[in-house]
Design an enzyme around this catalytic site. Structure first.
Site: not given
Ligand code: PLP
Length: 370
Positions: A143, A314
């Site tokens: 991300n 955060c």
């Molecule tokens: N996994 C990754 C790589 C993410 O970037 C995020 C959110 O930023 C999530 C999981 C969590 O997703 P959600 O916001 O739908 O709970």
């Protein structure tokens, strides 16, 4: 007279703007009303919308419809996979995983990445042999940097060591269209708002033979074949499937060109590109400005009319040093990077505006830091 200054948000990895098609689909489903579990006609109409969405997502991401479990989003999809598939033994996770994974595993054993942010396959092989985990969790795309892991190779190692593989595809899905088969994964997490769907819905996709049975995190009324209790938000499911279909038609090459244009300009302004040299998502750019804290850059860019993020804001809104960039061995730069992530709606003018704001910020702050 009110003067409205131009403000551009390039923060798609936090959340994509809602696609108009998805909004229409949600509103149309809302007009139907009903509970998909009701036996009467209203319930059956709601169920039909839910099952159409399920089938569409299954087709796009290579699952069977009965192996698509709707959840509240990506975090819950990862937690459900870890709870269900990782209970019987140790769980391995990449060092740069999202907290949705790292905090769902009671004691995650982390596997290092190289300087580009790509998983170290030799270290993974050694950890699989040493710890004999039940489950390995690996994101397809990071991300913060957009860096892609070689999931097919990870999957081959997992198979050789008889471990299951959960892939967090939350950032990749919609920009890429991985399937359970092409990844070789046992489960895959999706989140609608990361590809222009509504917030509050995601899915866990399961490979039938290796990912059953899946004990629920929330048992409730036995919905989703007993794998996730709670009345299904079929309206959001419809928006999610519609957004995925629209994302499939998008031109990712054009987005990559705009990302590269911003990245070149940032480099010229003195930035270091994190994850350069690795395969990356087309829309994501992570740039560090030596000597200038991420938070300072974010504030200056906000004032200049550009909304972007640093890796790990955060919930307090403060920016912590990025565990992702630290795991890449970037030292002080781990606290000096920002992420620019282009949404599906990006255009030339938005990127030119971002370049202008970045140049101004870098000239002013880098001079002060020197
Ligand atoms: N996994 C990754 C790589 C993410 O970037 C995020 C959110 O930023 C999530 C999981 C969590 O997703 P959600 O916001 O739908 O709970």
């Amino acid at each position: 007279m009110t003067v409205t200054r131009k403000f551009v948000t390039l923060d798609a990895n936090a959340t994509e703007p809602l696609r108009p098609e998805a909004r229409e689909a949600v509103l149309a489903a809302w007009a139907i009303g009903g509970n998909p579990s009701s036996v009467h006609g209203g319930g059956r109409r709601a169920r039909a919308v839910l099952e159409t969405a399920r089938t569409e997502l299954a087709t796009l991401f290579g699952a069977t419809p009965d192996n698509v479990v709707f959840t509240s989003g990506g975090t819950e999809a990862c937690a459900l996979a870890i709870h269900g598939l990782g209970r019987a033994g140790p769980v391995l996770a990449g060092a740069t995983e999202h907290d949705a994974v790292l905090r769902a595993v009671p004691q995650p054993l982390t596997v290092p990445v190289d300087g580009r942010g790509v998983i170290d396959l030799a270290a993974l092989d050694a950890a699989l042999a040493a710890h004999r985990p039940t489950l390995v969790c690996m994101m397809l795309a990071n991300n913060e940097t957009g860096v892609l892991h070689p999931i097919a190779e990870v999957a081959a190692l997992c198979r050789a060591h008889d471990a299951r593989l959960h892939v967090d595809a939350v950032q990749a899905a919609g920009r890429l269209f991985p399937t359970l088969d092409t990844l070789g994964a046992d489960s895959m997490a999706l989140s609608a708002h990361k590809f222009g769907g509504p917030k509050g819905i995601g899915a866990l996709l399961l490979r039938g033979d290796r990912a059953r049975p899946l004990p629920p995190l929330v048992a409730g009324g036995g919905q989703e074949q007993g794998r996730r209790g709670g009345t299904q938000a079929f309206e959001l499911a419809s928006g999610m499937a519609t957004a995925a279909r629209a994302a499939r038609a998008a031109d990712q090459t054009a987005i990559a060109r705009l990302r590269d244009r911003f990245e070149d300009a940032a480099r010229d302004a003195g930035a270091v590109v994190c994850g350069a040299g690795a395969d990356r998502l087309p829309n994501t750019c992570c740039v560090a400005l030596p000597g200038v804290a991420s938070q300072t850059q974010l504030i200056a860019l906000d004032i200049a009319g550009l909304g972007v993020s640093a890796g790990s804001a955060c919930s307090s809104g403060k920016v912590a040093r990025s565990h992702v960039l630290a795991a890449m061995g970037l030292g002080a730069l781990a606290g000096e990077a920002i992420r620019v992530s282009l949404p599906w709606s990006v255009d030339d003018a938005m990127v030119e505006h971002a370049i202008g704001a970045y140049r101004t910020m870098a000239q002013r702050l880098a001079r002060r830091a020197a």
